[in-house]
Design a protein around this motif. Structure first.
Motif, PDB file in Angstrom:
ATOM      1  N   PHE A  69       9.722   2.635   3.818  1.00 46.10           N
ATOM      2  CA  PHE A  69       8.409   2.017   4.037  1.00 46.10           C
ATOM      3  C   PHE A  69       8.126   1.919   5.531  1.00 46.10           C
ATOM      4  O   PHE A  69       8.963   1.491   6.304  1.00 46.10           O
ATOM      5  CB  PHE A  69       8.391   0.631   3.404  1.00 46.10           C
ATOM      6  N   GLU A  70       6.908   2.331   5.916  1.00 46.51           N
ATOM      7  CA  GLU A  70       6.489   2.194   7.319  1.00 46.51           C
ATOM      8  C   GLU A  70       5.263   1.305   7.384  1.00 46.51           C
ATOM      9  O   GLU A  70       4.327   1.473   6.598  1.00 46.51           O
ATOM     10  CB  GLU A  70       6.148   3.564   7.909  1.00 46.51           C
ATOM     11  N   ILE A  71       5.254   0.377   8.331  1.00 49.63           N
ATOM     12  CA  ILE A  71       4.106  -0.513   8.481  1.00 49.63           C
ATOM     13  C   ILE A  71       2.916   0.314   8.976  1.00 49.63           C
ATOM     14  O   ILE A  71       3.033   1.036   9.968  1.00 49.63           O
ATOM     15  CB  ILE A  71       4.433  -1.651   9.464  1.00 49.63           C
ATOM     16  N   PRO A  72       1.766   0.257   8.277  1.00 53.96           N
ATOM     17  CA  PRO A  72       0.614   1.073   8.684  1.00 53.96           C
ATOM     18  C   PRO A  72       0.103   0.674  10.074  1.00 53.96           C
ATOM     19  O   PRO A  72       0.114  -0.511  10.416  1.00 53.96           O
ATOM     20  CB  PRO A  72      -0.448   0.759   7.629  1.00 53.96           C
ATOM     21  N   ASP A  73      -0.371   1.660  10.834  1.00 52.80           N
ATOM     22  CA  ASP A  73      -0.868   1.416  12.199  1.00 52.80           C
ATOM     23  C   ASP A  73      -2.039   0.443  12.205  1.00 52.80           C
ATOM     24  O   ASP A  73      -2.199  -0.316  13.147  1.00 52.80           O
ATOM     25  CB  ASP A  73      -1.366   2.729  12.828  1.00 52.80           C
ATOM     26  N   ASN A  74      -2.882   0.527  11.147  1.00 51.99           N
ATOM     27  CA  ASN A  74      -4.099  -0.297  11.155  1.00 51.99           C
ATOM     28  C   ASN A  74      -3.925  -1.630  10.430  1.00 51.99           C
ATOM     29  O   ASN A  74      -4.911  -2.291  10.108  1.00 51.99           O
ATOM     30  CB  ASN A  74      -5.277   0.484  10.542  1.00 51.99           C
ATOM     31  N   PRO A  99       3.373 -10.824   8.304  1.00 57.59           N
ATOM     32  CA  PRO A  99       4.447 -11.459   7.525  1.00 57.59           C
ATOM     33  C   PRO A  99       4.544 -10.981   6.068  1.00 57.59           C
ATOM     34  O   PRO A  99       5.556 -11.221   5.417  1.00 57.59           O
ATOM     35  CB  PRO A  99       4.095 -12.957   7.575  1.00 57.59           C
ATOM     36  N   VAL A 100       3.475 -10.327   5.549  1.00 57.62           N
ATOM     37  CA  VAL A 100       3.530  -9.819   4.170  1.00 57.62           C
ATOM     38  C   VAL A 100       3.460  -8.292   4.125  1.00 57.62           C
ATOM     39  O   VAL A 100       3.324  -7.712   3.040  1.00 57.62           O
ATOM     40  CB  VAL A 100       2.419 -10.428   3.276  1.00 57.62           C
ATOM     41  N   ALA A 101       3.576  -7.625   5.290  1.00 57.34           N
ATOM     42  CA  ALA A 101       3.478  -6.164   5.346  1.00 57.34           C
ATOM     43  C   ALA A 101       4.466  -5.512   4.387  1.00 57.34           C
ATOM     44  O   ALA A 101       4.155  -4.483   3.761  1.00 57.34           O
ATOM     45  CB  ALA A 101       3.732  -5.679   6.769  1.00 57.34           C
ATOM     46  N   TRP A 102       5.652  -6.100   4.254  1.00 57.72           N
ATOM     47  CA  TRP A 102       6.697  -5.509   3.404  1.00 57.72           C
ATOM     48  C   TRP A 102       6.256  -5.392   1.947  1.00 57.72           C
ATOM     49  O   TRP A 102       6.829  -4.601   1.192  1.00 57.72           O
ATOM     50  CB  TRP A 102       7.985  -6.341   3.489  1.00 57.72           C
ATOM     51  N   MET A 103       5.208  -6.143   1.537  1.00 58.39           N
ATOM     52  CA  MET A 103       4.777  -6.126   0.132  1.00 58.39           C
ATOM     53  C   MET A 103       3.828  -4.969  -0.184  1.00 58.39           C
ATOM     54  O   MET A 103       3.597  -4.659  -1.365  1.00 58.39           O
ATOM     55  CB  MET A 103       4.083  -7.444  -0.222  1.00 58.39           C
ATOM     56  N   LEU A 130       3.210  -3.801  -9.844  1.00 56.17           N
ATOM     57  CA  LEU A 130       2.377  -4.531  -8.878  1.00 56.17           C
ATOM     58  C   LEU A 130       1.885  -3.553  -7.829  1.00 56.17           C
ATOM     59  O   LEU A 130       2.657  -2.717  -7.367  1.00 56.17           O
ATOM     60  CB  LEU A 130       3.176  -5.575  -8.091  1.00 56.17           C
ATOM     61  N   ILE A 131       0.624  -3.677  -7.415  1.00 58.27           N
ATOM     62  CA  ILE A 131       0.085  -2.825  -6.351  1.00 58.27           C
ATOM     63  C   ILE A 131      -0.607  -3.698  -5.309  1.00 58.27           C
ATOM     64  O   ILE A 131      -1.519  -4.463  -5.648  1.00 58.27           O
ATOM     65  CB  ILE A 131      -0.905  -1.785  -6.922  1.00 58.27           C
ATOM     66  N   PHE A 132      -0.160  -3.600  -4.074  1.00 57.21           N
ATOM     67  CA  PHE A 132      -0.803  -4.281  -2.943  1.00 57.21           C
ATOM     68  C   PHE A 132      -1.367  -3.210  -2.018  1.00 57.21           C
ATOM     69  O   PHE A 132      -0.625  -2.331  -1.563  1.00 57.21           O
ATOM     70  CB  PHE A 132       0.204  -5.108  -2.140  1.00 57.21           C
ATOM     71  N   THR A 133      -2.684  -3.275  -1.728  1.00 57.23           N
ATOM     72  CA  THR A 133      -3.295  -2.309  -0.807  1.00 57.23           C
ATOM     73  C   THR A 133      -4.046  -3.071   0.290  1.00 57.23           C
ATOM     74  O   THR A 133      -4.355  -4.259   0.127  1.00 57.23           O
ATOM     75  CB  THR A 133      -4.298  -1.394  -1.536  1.00 57.23           C
ATOM     76  N   HIS A 134      -4.360  -2.358   1.383  1.00 57.49           N
ATOM     77  CA  HIS A 134      -5.113  -2.993   2.473  1.00 57.49           C
ATOM     78  C   HIS A 134      -6.044  -1.948   3.087  1.00 57.49           C
ATOM     79  O   HIS A 134      -5.863  -0.738   2.876  1.00 57.49           O
ATOM     80  CB  HIS A 134      -4.160  -3.525   3.551  1.00 57.49           C
TER      81      HIS A 134
END
Ligand code: HEM
Length: 164
Positions: free
Chosen positions: A3-8, A15-19, A43-47
């Motif tokens: 998993f990579e934290i998105p640039d945007n 604190p919840v990026a890992w989800m 479960l699906i988490f999107t941003h």
């Protein structure tokens, strides 16, 4: 792929990026008024760069061989990220509940408690919930306690899900 934290990603959601992403696995359900059961869940988490995640969960009841028996609970809503790990969660359920949670996220954990619950006139008597999500060895573990049908706040669900 790790998993990579998105640039945007909005910094308040750090604190919840890992989800973020899709999680799948099995869990257990129980309550004093019902028989124990096992379920499968996704479960699906999107941003989209704004300071909230969209969340969708579907579940299905499984038998002792892991085969689907029937559809289970659906819930969807928004996890609103505030500065310093403060979080607000809004959820809607197919069973006639809507709820508002407040809580905090830090150190791979997200802890949420209901501030308000409303239900339709035909829904069961559900009055409060508490959710604890944790990143354990890269898996998403959660425990959900509820107060409903005249019973005090106590466990209804717990599950361990893997990144899909
Ligand atoms: C993975 C998610 C969930 C699964 C698989 C699940 C499954 C179940 C099952 C199998 C029952 C037994 C009765 C029935 O079949 O309807 C039940 C009862 C119930 N659940 Fe859940 N549930 C989930 C999430 C939730 C959530 C998030 C809430 C509250 C917002 C909730 C509230 C209740 C209530 C109020 C009852 C009724 C208890 C009674 O009538 O004695 N459940 N659930």
């Amino acid at each position: 792929m790790p998993f990579e934290i998105p640039d945007n990603l909005h910094p308040d959601c750090g604190p919840v990026a890992w989800m973020l992403g899709t999680w799948q696995g099995n869990g257990h359900g129980d309550y004093p008024t019902i028989d124990k059961y096992e379920f499968g869940q996704e479960l699906i988490f999107t941003h989209d760069g704004r300071p909230f995640f969209h969340y969708f969960s579907r579940s299905w009841i499984i038998d002792e061989h892991g085969e689907k028996v029937r559809e289970g609970a659906l819930e969807t809503g928004f996890l609103r990220c505030k500065p310093e790990g403060k979080m607000e969660l809004l959820l809607t359920h197919q069973t006639g509940f809507v709820e508002i949670y407040y809580g905090t996220a830090a150190g791979g954990k997200l802890d949420l408690t209901t501030d308000a619950v409303a239900r339709t006139e035909t829904a069961k008597e559900y009055t409060a919930g508490k959710r604890l999500y944790g990143n354990v060895e890269g898996d998403l573990l959660y425990a959900y306690d509820m107060a409903a049908v005249g019973q005090g706040l106590q466990p209804h669900l717990w599950a361990r899900l893997k990144r899909a």
